[in-house]
Each structure stands twice: as structure tokens, then as C-alpha cells.
Design a protein around this motif. Structure first.
Motif, PDB file in Angstrom:
ATOM      1  N   GLY A  65       0.786  -1.230   0.000  1.00  0.00           N
ATOM      2  CA  GLY A  65       0.000   0.000   0.000  1.00  0.00           C
ATOM      3  C   GLY A  65       0.816   1.278   0.000  1.00  0.00           C
ATOM      4  N   SER A  66       2.160   1.156  -0.006  1.00  0.00           N
ATOM      5  CA  SER A  66       3.007   2.349  -0.010  1.00  0.00           C
ATOM      6  C   SER A  66       3.399   2.721  -1.445  1.00  0.00           C
ATOM      7  CB  SER A  66       4.264   2.116   0.832  1.00  0.00           C
ATOM      8  OG  SER A  66       5.015   1.046   0.284  1.00  0.00           O
ATOM      9  N   VAL A  67       3.880   3.941  -1.624  1.00  0.00           N
ATOM     10  CA  VAL A  67       4.316   4.386  -2.948  1.00  0.00           C
ATOM     11  C   VAL A  67       5.715   3.843  -3.229  1.00  0.00           C
ATOM     12  CG1 VAL A  67       4.905   6.398  -4.371  1.00  0.00           C
ATOM     13  CG2 VAL A  67       2.934   6.504  -2.835  1.00  0.00           C
ATOM     14  N   ASP A  68       5.874   3.214  -4.398  1.00  0.00           N
ATOM     15  CA  ASP A  68       7.199   2.754  -4.843  1.00  0.00           C
ATOM     16  C   ASP A  68       7.943   3.981  -5.347  1.00  0.00           C
ATOM     17  OD1 ASP A  68       9.401   1.810  -6.260  1.00  0.00           O
ATOM     18  OD2 ASP A  68       8.367   0.002  -6.962  1.00  0.00           O
ATOM     19  N   ARG A  69       8.749   4.597  -4.464  1.00  0.00           N
ATOM     20  CA  ARG A  69       9.384   5.871  -4.802  1.00  0.00           C
ATOM     21  C   ARG A  69      10.391   5.740  -5.934  1.00  0.00           C
ATOM     22  NH1 ARG A  69      11.795   6.903   0.155  1.00  0.00           N
ATOM     23  NH2 ARG A  69      13.038   8.486  -0.877  1.00  0.00           N
ATOM     24  N   ALA A  70      11.061   4.582  -6.018  1.00  0.00           N
ATOM     25  CA  ALA A  70      12.049   4.376  -7.091  1.00  0.00           C
ATOM     26  C   ALA A  70      11.357   4.338  -8.452  1.00  0.00           C
ATOM     27  CB  ALA A  70      12.827   3.088  -6.847  1.00  0.00           C
ATOM     28  N   LEU A  71      10.222   3.625  -8.519  1.00  0.00           N
ATOM     29  CA  LEU A  71       9.464   3.538  -9.779  1.00  0.00           C
ATOM     30  C   LEU A  71       8.889   4.908 -10.151  1.00  0.00           C
ATOM     31  CD1 LEU A  71       8.229   1.890 -12.105  1.00  0.00           C
ATOM     32  CD2 LEU A  71       6.320   1.308 -10.584  1.00  0.00           C
TER      33      LEU A  71
END
Length: 200
Positions: A65-71
Motif C-alpha cells: 500500500g506504499s508508494v514505490d518511490r524508485a518507480l
């Protein structure tokens, strides 16, 4: 409430803003790290995350449910237009929180409040500041730092550098400039002198 001096700290990625912010903290200043504020927005600001999903794809949300910051970063930094969209979505939410943090530090009686913001001018955060300070460093050293810091390849590091402004963009808009390749002791001396000059 203190008669605080709010200083906007900016400059391109890899220039040494974090080192400068750390020295400011040692000198007794309050430091607001806008990167940390931005990460918090990605964690707990649902309207912002929803808009990011619509722009960059629902798959930027991981199974947990978290944002994939790398993507998100890969997609956002792929073109200047995409970078602009990322900023247009996130900046209003980040600015709201930064303004609140500044008020909290003023109420706590801090004489100097540093707003460490890579996109100080682009986001409009300089409107909260009494003074602005740019940190710049030669490009080869910046490239080396970014590769080491973010553990990315040269091409990815270069794409991040290209997505940002030239040094002159920062220096022409700032009240003062520091060189990020200086020795920490020399940097500290210059920064202490700046604070003395900007003391109300």
C-alpha cells in the motif's frame, strides 16, 4: 513568538546541501528538510497519492500500500514534462506542511529557521523566506556524489542532473552562494559569518 530569520537553502542535486544543512543544525538553527516532508506526503496524503496514481500509473502503489518511490522517480524523471507534472501535484501539499513547520519553529523561539528545499524557487517556497542561499559544486563531483549516494548508474545520475536547472538559475536568484566542494571547516566559517550578517 521569536523574530525569526527564515533562510531558504537550495541548489542542484549532489551540490552538498545536506552537508550545509547539517552544519546549520550544529550552529543551532532549526532545519526543515523538504525531502523528508515530501516523503511524508507520499505516505499519508491520500489525495496527493491518488493524483500521482492517475498521472504515473496505479502500479506505483506496492502490495503493502506504499508508494514505490524508485518507480515513481524513474517515470517522473524520464522527461522534463513528467518532472513538471510530479512537482505540480506534490508541491501544494508539501508547501502547506512546510509553512506549518516554520510557524511551529517560530513559536518555539528559534532565531534561524533553514528551509532545505531543492526546488525552493520552482515550488514558490522562497515566498516563506527572508533570505535565500544557493549551494553549487562542479558537475563531475556532483555526478560522483549522486552515484555513490543513491547507488545508481552514471546514466540515471546524469538524467537527474539534466532534469534540474543550471547553476546560474540558483545563484542569480539567491542572496548568497556557497561552494559545496569547500572543506567542512571553511564552509562552517563562511556559514557562521552569513548568520552573523543576517541576524536581526
Amino acid at each position: 513568538m521569536a523574530n525569526s530569520v527564515v533562510i531558504g537553502l537550495t541548489g542542484p542535486t549532489g551540490a552538498g546541501k545536506s552537508t550545509v544543512a547539517g552544519i546549520f543544525a550544529e550552529l543551532g538553527c532549526a532545519v526543515i528538510d523538504c525531502d523528508i516532508t515530501a516523503r511524508q506526503v507520499l505516505v499519508d496524503c491520500k489525495p496527493c497519492v491518488q493524483e500521482l496514481c492517475e498521472e504515473f500509473g496505479q502500479d506505483i502503489i506496492t502490495e503493502s500500500g506504499s508508494v514505490d518511490r524508485a518507480l515513481l522517480a524513474r517515470r517522473a524523471f524520464s522527461t522534463p514534462e513528467k518532472s513538471h507534472r510530479l512537482n505540480a501535484i506534490t508541491h501544494p501539499w508539501i508547501l502547506r506542511r512546510v509553512k506549518d513547520e516554520i510557524e511551529q519553529w517560530k513559536e518555539a523561539g528559534k532565531e534561524f529557521i533553514i528551509v532545505d528545499a531543492p526546488l525552493l524557487f520552482e515550488s514558490g517556497a522562497e515566498a516563506f523566506c527572508d533570505k535565500t542561499l544557493a549551494v553549487i559544486t562542479p558537475m563531475p563531483l556532483r555526478l560522483e556524489r549522486i552515484i555513490r549516494r543513491d547507488q545508481i548508474d552514471r546514466e540515471m545520475a546524469l538524467s537527474r542532473i539534466r532534469a534540474q536547472q543550471e547553476d546560474s538559475y540558483y545563484t542569480q536568484r539567491s542572496d548568497a552562494t556557497l561552494r559545496g566542494e569547500e572543506e567542512p571547516g571553511e564552509l562552517r566559517r563562511q556559514m557562521a559569518a552569513l548568520l552573523e550578517r543576517w541576524r536581526r
